[in-house]
Scaffold this motif. Structure first.
Motif, PDB file in Angstrom:
ATOM      1  N   UNK A   1       3.270 -53.363  -7.717  1.00  0.00           N
ATOM      2  CA  UNK A   1       2.787 -53.145  -9.092  1.00  0.00           C
ATOM      3  C   UNK A   1       2.035 -51.833  -9.198  1.00  0.00           C
ATOM      4  N   UNK A   2       1.154 -51.558  -8.275  1.00  0.00           N
ATOM      5  CA  UNK A   2       0.362 -50.329  -8.247  1.00  0.00           C
ATOM      6  C   UNK A   2      -0.429 -50.149  -9.556  1.00  0.00           C
ATOM      7  N   UNK A   3      -1.269 -51.092  -9.851  1.00  0.00           N
ATOM      8  CA  UNK A   3      -2.141 -51.032 -11.017  1.00  0.00           C
ATOM      9  C   UNK A   3      -3.581 -51.120 -10.545  1.00  0.00           C
ATOM     10  N   UNK A   4      -4.473 -50.662 -11.392  1.00  0.00           N
ATOM     11  CA  UNK A   4      -5.897 -50.699 -11.098  1.00  0.00           C
ATOM     12  C   UNK A   4      -6.499 -51.884 -11.836  1.00  0.00           C
ATOM     13  N   UNK A   5      -6.527 -53.040 -11.198  1.00  0.00           N
ATOM     14  CA  UNK A   5      -7.012 -54.262 -11.821  1.00  0.00           C
ATOM     15  C   UNK A   5      -7.954 -54.973 -10.870  1.00  0.00           C
ATOM     16  N   UNK A   6      -8.903 -55.687 -11.445  1.00  0.00           N
ATOM     17  CA  UNK A   6      -9.867 -56.441 -10.665  1.00  0.00           C
ATOM     18  C   UNK A   6      -9.211 -57.695 -10.116  1.00  0.00           C
ATOM     19  N   UNK A   7      -9.450 -57.997  -8.853  1.00  0.00           N
ATOM     20  CA  UNK A   7      -8.854 -59.161  -8.200  1.00  0.00           C
ATOM     21  C   UNK A   7      -9.927 -60.214  -7.969  1.00  0.00           C
ATOM     22  N   UNK A   8      -9.583 -61.473  -8.279  1.00  0.00           N
ATOM     23  CA  UNK A   8     -10.469 -62.602  -8.060  1.00  0.00           C
ATOM     24  C   UNK A   8      -9.742 -63.594  -7.155  1.00  0.00           C
ATOM     25  N   UNK A   9     -10.354 -63.938  -6.041  1.00  0.00           N
ATOM     26  CA  UNK A   9      -9.772 -64.862  -5.070  1.00  0.00           C
ATOM     27  C   UNK A   9     -10.557 -66.171  -5.133  1.00  0.00           C
ATOM     28  N   UNK A  10      -9.789 -67.289  -5.218  1.00  0.00           N
ATOM     29  CA  UNK A  10     -10.412 -68.598  -5.394  1.00  0.00           C
ATOM     30  C   UNK A  10      -9.990 -69.519  -4.257  1.00  0.00           C
ATOM     31  N   UNK A  11     -10.932 -70.323  -3.803  1.00  0.00           N
ATOM     32  CA  UNK A  11     -10.678 -71.300  -2.753  1.00  0.00           C
ATOM     33  C   UNK A  11     -11.499 -72.545  -3.025  1.00  0.00           C
ATOM     34  N   UNK A  12     -11.000 -73.670  -2.578  1.00  0.00           N
ATOM     35  CA  UNK A  12     -11.746 -74.909  -2.728  1.00  0.00           C
ATOM     36  C   UNK A  12     -12.374 -75.344  -1.407  1.00  0.00           C
ATOM     37  N   UNK A  13     -12.472 -74.416  -0.429  1.00  0.00           N
ATOM     38  CA  UNK A  13     -13.062 -74.720   0.872  1.00  0.00           C
ATOM     39  C   UNK A  13     -14.362 -73.939   1.036  1.00  0.00           C
ATOM     40  N   UNK A  14     -15.464 -74.659   1.163  1.00  0.00           N
ATOM     41  CA  UNK A  14     -16.756 -74.008   1.356  1.00  0.00           C
ATOM     42  C   UNK A  14     -16.867 -73.396   2.748  1.00  0.00           C
ATOM     43  N   UNK A  15     -16.194 -74.008   3.730  1.00  0.00           N
ATOM     44  CA  UNK A  15     -16.272 -73.483   5.095  1.00  0.00           C
ATOM     45  C   UNK A  15     -15.608 -72.119   5.176  1.00  0.00           C
ATOM     46  N   UNK A  16     -14.413 -71.988   4.594  1.00  0.00           N
ATOM     47  CA  UNK A  16     -13.710 -70.702   4.619  1.00  0.00           C
ATOM     48  C   UNK A  16     -14.499 -69.651   3.874  1.00  0.00           C
ATOM     49  N   UNK A  17     -15.087 -70.006   2.740  1.00  0.00           N
ATOM     50  CA  UNK A  17     -15.890 -69.047   1.992  1.00  0.00           C
ATOM     51  C   UNK A  17     -17.094 -68.578   2.809  1.00  0.00           C
ATOM     52  N   UNK A  18     -17.675 -69.492   3.582  1.00  0.00           N
ATOM     53  CA  UNK A  18     -18.788 -69.104   4.457  1.00  0.00           C
ATOM     54  C   UNK A  18     -18.313 -68.166   5.551  1.00  0.00           C
ATOM     55  N   UNK A  19     -17.140 -68.429   6.112  1.00  0.00           N
ATOM     56  CA  UNK A  19     -16.596 -67.541   7.148  1.00  0.00           C
ATOM     57  C   UNK A  19     -16.353 -66.139   6.603  1.00  0.00           C
ATOM     58  N   UNK A  20     -15.795 -66.074   5.397  1.00  0.00           N
ATOM     59  CA  UNK A  20     -15.442 -64.768   4.824  1.00  0.00           C
ATOM     60  C   UNK A  20     -16.664 -63.959   4.416  1.00  0.00           C
ATOM     61  N   UNK A  21     -17.799 -64.592   4.215  1.00  0.00           N
ATOM     62  CA  UNK A  21     -19.015 -63.882   3.834  1.00  0.00           C
ATOM     63  C   UNK A  21     -19.825 -63.409   5.035  1.00  0.00           C
ATOM     64  N   UNK A  22     -19.368 -63.720   6.236  1.00  0.00           N
ATOM     65  CA  UNK A  22     -20.093 -63.341   7.450  1.00  0.00           C
ATOM     66  C   UNK A  22     -19.287 -62.312   8.232  1.00  0.00           C
ATOM     67  N   UNK A  23     -19.920 -61.524   9.092  1.00  0.00           N
ATOM     68  CA  UNK A  23     -19.179 -60.551   9.913  1.00  0.00           C
ATOM     69  C   UNK A  23     -18.253 -61.254  10.894  1.00  0.00           C
ATOM     70  N   UNK A  24     -17.077 -60.693  11.171  1.00  0.00           N
ATOM     71  CA  UNK A  24     -16.126 -61.359  12.083  1.00  0.00           C
ATOM     72  C   UNK A  24     -16.660 -61.548  13.494  1.00  0.00           C
ATOM     73  N   UNK A  25     -17.529 -60.670  13.936  1.00  0.00           N
ATOM     74  CA  UNK A  25     -18.035 -60.775  15.313  1.00  0.00           C
ATOM     75  C   UNK A  25     -18.854 -62.041  15.549  1.00  0.00           C
ATOM     76  N   UNK A  26     -19.224 -62.716  14.489  1.00  0.00           N
ATOM     77  CA  UNK A  26     -20.044 -63.916  14.643  1.00  0.00           C
ATOM     78  C   UNK A  26     -19.217 -65.105  15.105  1.00  0.00           C
TER      79      UNK A  26
END
Length: 716
Positions: free
Chosen positions: A96-121
């Motif tokens: 598409x190559x457009x300049x649009x804001x992306x919103x990612x949604x999940x129903x897993x709190x564990x995955x959201x916690x993983x994604x908010x932390x540095x990978x080295x943890x």
């Protein structure tokens, strides 16, 4: 997708954002079956009307259960679907190559916690997935929604076509996506204590490394370091009030030097073996996991010594129970260097056997080998020249041309010619060898003497016979320096600047380019050196009369064409391989200390110099340098220089890497430790003494130094 984006712009709609949802851990038949992701496009018209449509979706089958391996957990399956979503999003954005804001949604709190932390943890599996997801979705935001609002749940649970027709939220998304963003679900704050995200958290062990005491960096010599500590101990003894009437004066005694050595060893053991000292003092042996358990250590005057098996041997106590020193401690290097120099730069075995009469360093062979390799005196007795990857052949060697259009010239001789007249003395002469750079054809010209006029005359005869060349390369002739008087004449001829000026002027008037290779670098002219060798070998046997047959013109042309075909198909391919210098080496940096190799002098008489200028080749590698010495500046190939194994060269290499970004020369050796730890002279230092009856500090006009009383406290 690109056509759809253009139609949206033409219809007056603006791409307000990309809405994405996914679901991964469905239950089908009592076990996880599949996971998937879907992407929606949300557009806003000029009038404010909002439209949401399903753009694409992707599903994957969950991994099959393996009885031999651990079952895949549900949070890991959720994370795998998040990675699937990121890959689908990346492919969509590339099309598409457009300049649009992306919103990612999940129903897993564990995955959201993983994604908010540095990978080295996290552990390896989670860390790799999180790192890739964060890199792909760095321009978007991750949010949490309830499972009932997640349209990707249809992908994982499955649905018939008849049921799918009634699912409007699959084609248009949840109803709240048509409202303003302020009415969208708000992500709740994550409390890690309430979820099981710590299951995949990596265990981190923090070790506090103790730095060696500064006293070991004040001197690099064992003798100087021992005398310095002895003076400090004497100063402490004389500064105490109770010792006012029995102060130690005069020269340092041998007992004071022995106490200083024990203090240094004791301090090094407290830094390297603190647990071993405690264990031996309590239970008289160390743990089986200790690095010195095989030595059966024991305490002697508060110092760990080798227990060993020589208790009944008729040798000294120091040899029965030598002091244990860790090979990684600076004191071990100082001790090994001391015995190496004391034994007049002895080799490995003699240094080890002598050192073990009083000290027992761990990994002693590696320690002594490192000290010997870093010794400048030992390196100068057996220097190693620097090397670099063999350069590519220049265009003059691989571009077809007429024979002798590009040539190299070198002198060979002297030879003696007897004229046919009676009673004539042999006359000394030389042979000028012209080698074609392309075909390796050789032309020989007899030269009467080593004058400039004789060389130009041979060049004119060569041009009259073979045609005028476009390029002539010549040796610098310093490789002719030798013991023979005749070779000195060859050297003086080619080194004469007047000769070079006359030759260059004479050839420039004829549109001939004349080049000189670096001095004493025969590897730059290996082609003509090989021709000289062949001529010398061929000249040992009597020559036969060569008769030439005159071939017809057509045969000559046919042979010429066949020759160039074989040159292109066979000979040119043989030049691909490198017979030596096959590895890429580090380049020499400006300021590097080197030794100039001289063929006819012993290594200890080779000149010391410093690299003042480097010459980069077409491939960026350095093969020629300018070296400044006490006798002047010289241009040498790297095959005629030996880089000294000193720390200054390593420091220059690090600076060269930071500035130029190329791999400089690094030796990885250790030199005088005092050079990098030298402090400004004239500073005052204070020694703190734990004594209530004396003054707490005494200034001394020496280098800045601060130490605890452990170093200067006498042995109990």
């Amino acid at each position: 997708m690109s056509h759809w984006a253009k139609s949206c712009k033409n219809s007056g709609k603006s791409l307000g954002g990309i809405w994405l949802a996914w679901k991964d851990y469905p239950y089908h038949g009592g076990r996880e079956s599949a996971y998937g992701a879907c992407i929606y496009i949300r557009t806003v018209a000029d009038g404010g009307a909002v439209d949401v449509h399903l753009l694409t979706s992707k599903s994957r089958v969950a991994p099959l259960e393996n009885l031999k391996k651990k079952k895949q957990s549900i949070p890991r399956l959720e994370l795998s679907s998040a990675l699937l979503l990121a890959h689908v999003y990346e492919r969509v954005m590339n099309n598409i190559r457009i300049n649009a804001k992306a919103y990612f949604w999940t129903d897993s709190m564990i995955v959201k916690c993983w994604l908010q932390s540095p990978p080295s943890r996290w552990k390896e599996f989670v860390a790799n997935h999180v790192s890739e997801i964060q890199h792909i979705t760095k321009n978007g935001t991750w949010n949490h929604i309830a499972g009932i609002d997640n349209p990707a749940d249809i992908i994982s649970r499955g649905m018939t076509p008849a049921q799918l027709q009634c699912q409007s939220h699959w084609f248009r998304g949840p109803n709240w996506t048509f409202h303003e963003r302020v009415h969208w679900p708000i992500s709740q704050h994550i409390h890690e204590e309430e979820i099981e995200s710590s299951v995949e958290e990596k265990e981190t062990v923090v070790l506090q490394a103790a730095l060696p005491s500064e006293v070991f960096s004040l001197r690099s010599s064992m003798v100087d370091l021992t005398r310095l500590v002895a003076l400090i101990r004497r100063f402490r003894f004389n500064a105490q009030v109770v010792n006012r009437n029995c102060r130690k004066l005069g020269t340092i005694s041998s007992e004071e030097l022995d106490d200083a050595v024990r203090s240094l060893v004791r301090l090094s053991q407290e830094e390297c073996y603190p647990q071993e000292l405690i264990d031996v003092a309590r239970v008289h042996h160390v743990r089986s996991s200790s690095r010195i358990a095989s030595l059966n250590p024991r305490l002697r005057e508060g110092i760990l010594c080798v227990g060993g098996r020589l208790r009944h041997a008729s040798v000294s106590v120091d040899r029965k129970h030598p002091f244990i020193v860790d090979h990684r401690h600076p004191l071990a290097i100082v001790i090994a260097r001391y015995y190496h120099q004391k034994l007049f730069h002895a080799r490995q075995q003699l240094t080890i056997s002598t050192m073990r009469e009083r000290f027992w360093p761990t990994s002693v062979r590696n320690l002594v080998r490192k000290v010997i390799h870093s010794c400048v005196a030992c390196f100068r007795t057996k220097p190693k020249v620097h090397e670099q990857l063999m350069a590519d052949l220049p265009p003059e060697r691989v571009t077809p041309c007429a024979p002798f259009q590009r040539v190299e010239v070198d002198y060979c001789g002297p030879l003696y010619v007897i004229y046919p007249h009676r009673k004539r003395q042999p006359v000394k002469c030389f042979v000028a060898i012209y080698v074609c750079l392309v075909t390796k054809a050789v032309h020989l010209e007899l030269v009467a003497d080593l004058t400039t006029q004789a060389f130009l005359a041979s060049l004119k005869r060569f041009a009259a016979r073979r045609g005028k060349p476009d390029l002539i390369m010549c040796d610098n002739a310093k490789n002719f320096v030798g013991a023979k008087r005749e070779l000195d004449e060859l050297c003086s001829l080619f080194l004469n600047q007047q000769f070079r000026d006359i030759v260059e002027q004479e050839t420039a008037s004829e549109d001939i380019q004349f080049q000189f290779i670096p001095a004493r670098s025969p590897n730059f002219g290996g082609l003509w050196e090989s021709a000289v060798k062949s001529f010398k070998a061929h000249n040992r046997f009597p020559q036969s009369d060569l008769r030439r047959d005159v071939d017809p013109w057509q045969k000559i042309q046919h042979n010429t064409q066949e020759l160039w075909k074989k040159w292109t198909r066979q000979y040119l391919s043989e030049l691909q391989s490198r017979t030596k210098w096959t590895q890429q080496k580090d380049n020499v940096a400006v300021g590097t200390m080197v030794v100039l190799k001289e063929e006819n002098l012993p290594p200890l008489k080779w000149l010391l110099g410093r690299v003042t200028k480097v010459h980069h080749g077409p491939d960026g590698n350095i093969r020629v340098v300018d070296v400044g010495t006490t006798n002047g500046n010289y241009t040498r190939g790297i095959s005629k220089i030996c880089i000294l194994p000193i720390r200054d060269n390593s420091n220059l290499s690090s600076e060269e890497t930071a500035e130029a970004g190329r791999p400089p020369h690094t030796t990885g050796v250790h030199q005088d430790a005092n050079r990098n730890h030298r402090r400004p002279w004239g500073l005052r230092f204070r020694i703190f003494i734990e004594d209530n009856s004396a003054c707490s500090k005494y200034p001394i006009r020496k280098k800045q130094f601060q130490s605890s009383s452990k170093i200067i406290q006498p042995a109990k």
